[in-house]
Enzyme design. Structure first.
Site, short mmCIF file in Angstrom:
data_model
loop_
_atom_site.label_atom_id
_atom_site.label_comp_id
_atom_site.label_asym_id
_atom_site.label_seq_id
_atom_site.Cartn_x
_atom_site.Cartn_y
_atom_site.Cartn_z
N LYS A 178 0.85 -1.19 0.00
CA LYS A 178 0.00 0.00 0.00
C LYS A 178 0.89 1.24 0.00
O LYS A 178 1.41 1.64 1.04
CB LYS A 178 -0.93 0.03 1.21
CG LYS A 178 -1.86 1.25 1.23
CD LYS A 178 -2.64 1.35 2.53
CE LYS A 178 -3.51 2.60 2.56
NZ LYS A 178 -2.73 3.87 2.49
N PRO A 179 1.09 1.86 -1.16
CA PRO A 179 1.86 3.09 -1.19
C PRO A 179 1.06 4.25 -0.64
O PRO A 179 -0.18 4.18 -0.56
CB PRO A 179 2.15 3.28 -2.69
CG PRO A 179 0.98 2.64 -3.37
CD PRO A 179 0.60 1.47 -2.49
N SER A 180 1.75 5.31 -0.28
CA SER A 180 1.07 6.52 0.18
C SER A 180 0.22 7.11 -0.94
O SER A 180 0.60 7.08 -2.11
CB SER A 180 2.10 7.55 0.63
OG SER A 180 1.51 8.82 0.79
N SER A 232 5.48 7.25 9.92
CA SER A 232 5.61 8.00 11.17
C SER A 232 5.40 7.11 12.38
O SER A 232 4.76 6.06 12.31
CB SER A 232 4.60 9.15 11.20
OG SER A 232 3.29 8.65 11.37
N GLU A 253 9.92 0.76 10.37
CA GLU A 253 10.91 1.84 10.34
C GLU A 253 10.13 3.12 10.48
O GLU A 253 9.39 3.51 9.57
CB GLU A 253 11.71 1.79 9.02
CG GLU A 253 12.96 2.64 9.06
CD GLU A 253 12.80 3.99 8.37
OE1 GLU A 253 11.76 4.65 8.59
OE2 GLU A 253 13.69 4.37 7.62
N CYS A 287 14.09 10.18 6.59
CA CYS A 287 13.99 9.79 8.00
C CYS A 287 15.32 9.88 8.72
O CYS A 287 15.34 9.99 9.95
CB CYS A 287 13.42 8.38 8.10
SG CYS A 287 14.42 7.13 7.27
#
Length: 484
Positions: A178-180, A232, A253, A287
């Site tokens: 599921k990509p953003s 996040s 992560e 990140c």
């Protein structure tokens, strides 16, 4: 600025390119211009359920293939991705705003992961356990865990795909990606590539849609054996809470707030160059970015002056192939740009100094999400630039006096992903290596690679991406004991 239209992209579920059950589509917006550059099928609850069933079937097939057979398919996918490299890089420039050169990092991550992980699986050895009474033999073997679901961040669309796809496929797991919704285009194009090469049905599935329906449906389902994500800390906590309908393996992560510590005995030019890169490459949306640049007081003024000069020389623009000199593009969304302004305003209101930037650059599209690379000095612990993950092109610089002060400042965060230290004092290196509370400590340089473990501690995550350690997320262990 001219943008390209990539048309309409469908979900990839069960080996087929399909519309969503609802028929809904979602625009993909170019952050450089605010224009729609594609539409993607917008998944809902029924599509998520369909993907889970497809992945369950895919796992039953894929897990029974030999490693050699899986490797053959992964090599075929790797070759197909390389053939579409330019199209994929161009898509990432348009959907996320990164420059063309930077988009190669994403391609490289995919092809390296597809190449490296089959060998990593091949090199896994059965663990032999001694029997102290001499009555049995014992060994530990590894087997694929089951269906994996991967939730991915928007900042490195295909790098994130590669970090999950490589170990999942090599281990024998099927996967739902599921990509953003902010940058789904290039991942949907991977679905088209998988379809074109007739990749085994259900082994990889790709869909994007609202987390409240799509992610919640998959996270609460009892089908997945593995939930993995890049995102996040707040999202990670929500996924963990929702996952408790069954016992699932978790690999996450999450957020970072990296200290970048420069002592007076450091290689000044090297530290300066890397501090600029780690603040503004990919528009700071990394990140492991150098969130908090901590400089010894004896070189602080010199460093701030040099850092501002280097920052002022960075070229902003829309980083298509025809614009090779562009270093930094826009941020991904208007809300993220506004959040940068809020961080600067908070810092300045509490006594910090705006050294450079902090505004919308002239001559760029008003509908784009542009902000100048920004430098703020005199950061203190009560400022959001110290406490929060920046995830944007705002560098916060602060001074310190003693080693104790630097260490206390560095560890004063809920996060524990990356950290950087520049010094030639070996005793200091030993101490900071021991006492810095971060999953990664990089000394006098920076290196990331598919074979190097990448993971955090504290609120920065569980498990690892990259290296053989990533395979642990997708494998379960069995003890085999045989009487002699």
């Amino acid at each position: 600025m001219k943008t390209q239209n990539f048309g309409y992209k469908k979900l990839y579920i069960g080996g087929e390119l399909i519309d969503s059950v609802s028929g809904e589509r979602e625009d993909v917006i170019c952050p450089a211009t605010g224009e729609s550059i594609a539409q993607v099928a917008k998944a809902g609850k029924e599509d998520a359920e369909k993907a889970l069933i497809a992945a369950e079937k895919g796992f039953k097939y894929w897990s029974k293939l030999s490693l050699a057979e899986r490797t053959e398919w992964m090599t075929k996918l790797r070759t197909a991705v390389l053939e579409k490299e330019h199209d994929l890089r161009t898509a990432m420039v348009h959907e996320m705003g990164k420059n063309y050169e930077g988009a190669y990092e994403d391609i490289e991550a995919v092809i390296n992961a597809l190449d490296w992980y089959p060998n990593a699986m091949k090199n896994l050895r059965e663990e032999q356990i001694p029997d102290y009474e001499g009555t049995h033999t014992h060994k530990m073997i590894s087997k694929p865990a089951g269906v994996a679901v991967a939730y991915l961040a928007w900042n490195f669309p295909l790098l994130n795909v590669g970090f999950k796809l490589g170990p999942a496929l090599a281990s024998g797991c099927s996967i739902i990606i599921k990509p953003s919704a902010l940058s789904p285009l290039s991942t949907y194009m991977i679905g088209e590539i998988l379809h074109d090469i007739d990749f085994p049905a259900g082994v990889v599935n790709i869909l994007s849609g609202p987390s409240s329906t799509v992610a919640h449906t998959m996270t609460t389902s009892k089908i997945p054996a593995v939930l993995t994500m890049i995102g996040s800390t707040a999202t990670g906590k929500r996924v963990i809470a929702d996952s408790t309908t069954s016992i699932k393996k978790l690999g996450m992560e999450l957020g970072g707030n990296a200290p970048f510590i420069i002592f007076e005995d450091a290689d000044f030019e090297k530290a300066l160059e890397l501090a600029v890169v780690l603040n503004f490459w990919n528009s700071g949306q990394i990140c492991v970015a150098a969130n908090r640049v901590m400089v010894h007081k004896n070189i602080y003024d010199k460093f701030v002056k040099a850092f501002v000069k280097r920052t002022s020389e960075l070229k902003l623009g829309f980083g298509i192939k025809e614009n090779p000199d562009v270093f930094m593009g826009p941020v991904v969304s208007r809300s993220d740009r506004d959040r940068m302004f809020d961080l600067v305003e908070d810092a300045v209101s509490k006594g910090a100094t705006l050294e450079y930037g902090g505004k919308i650059p002239e001559g760029f599209p008003e509908k784009g999400n542009w902000i100048e690379p920004t430098v703020v000095s005199g950061i203190t612990k009560d400022m959001d630039l110290f406490k929060k993950e920046t995830f944007g092109p705002v560098a916060g610089i602060m001074s310190f006096d003693t080693d104790d002060e630097a260490l206390e400042m560095a560890n004063n965060t809920e996060y524990g992903l990356a950290s950087y230290i520049f010094t030639n004092n070996h005793k200091r290196i030993e101490r900071f290596t021991e006492d810095l509370e971060f999953g990664e400590i990089q000394i006098n340089g920076v290196k990331y690679a598919i074979y190097l473990p990448h993971g955090g501690i504290k609120n920065s995550g569980i498990g690892h991406d990259c290296s053989h350690l990533a395979l642990d997320d997708y494998l379960v262990k069995k003890r085999i004991s045989t009487a002699i």
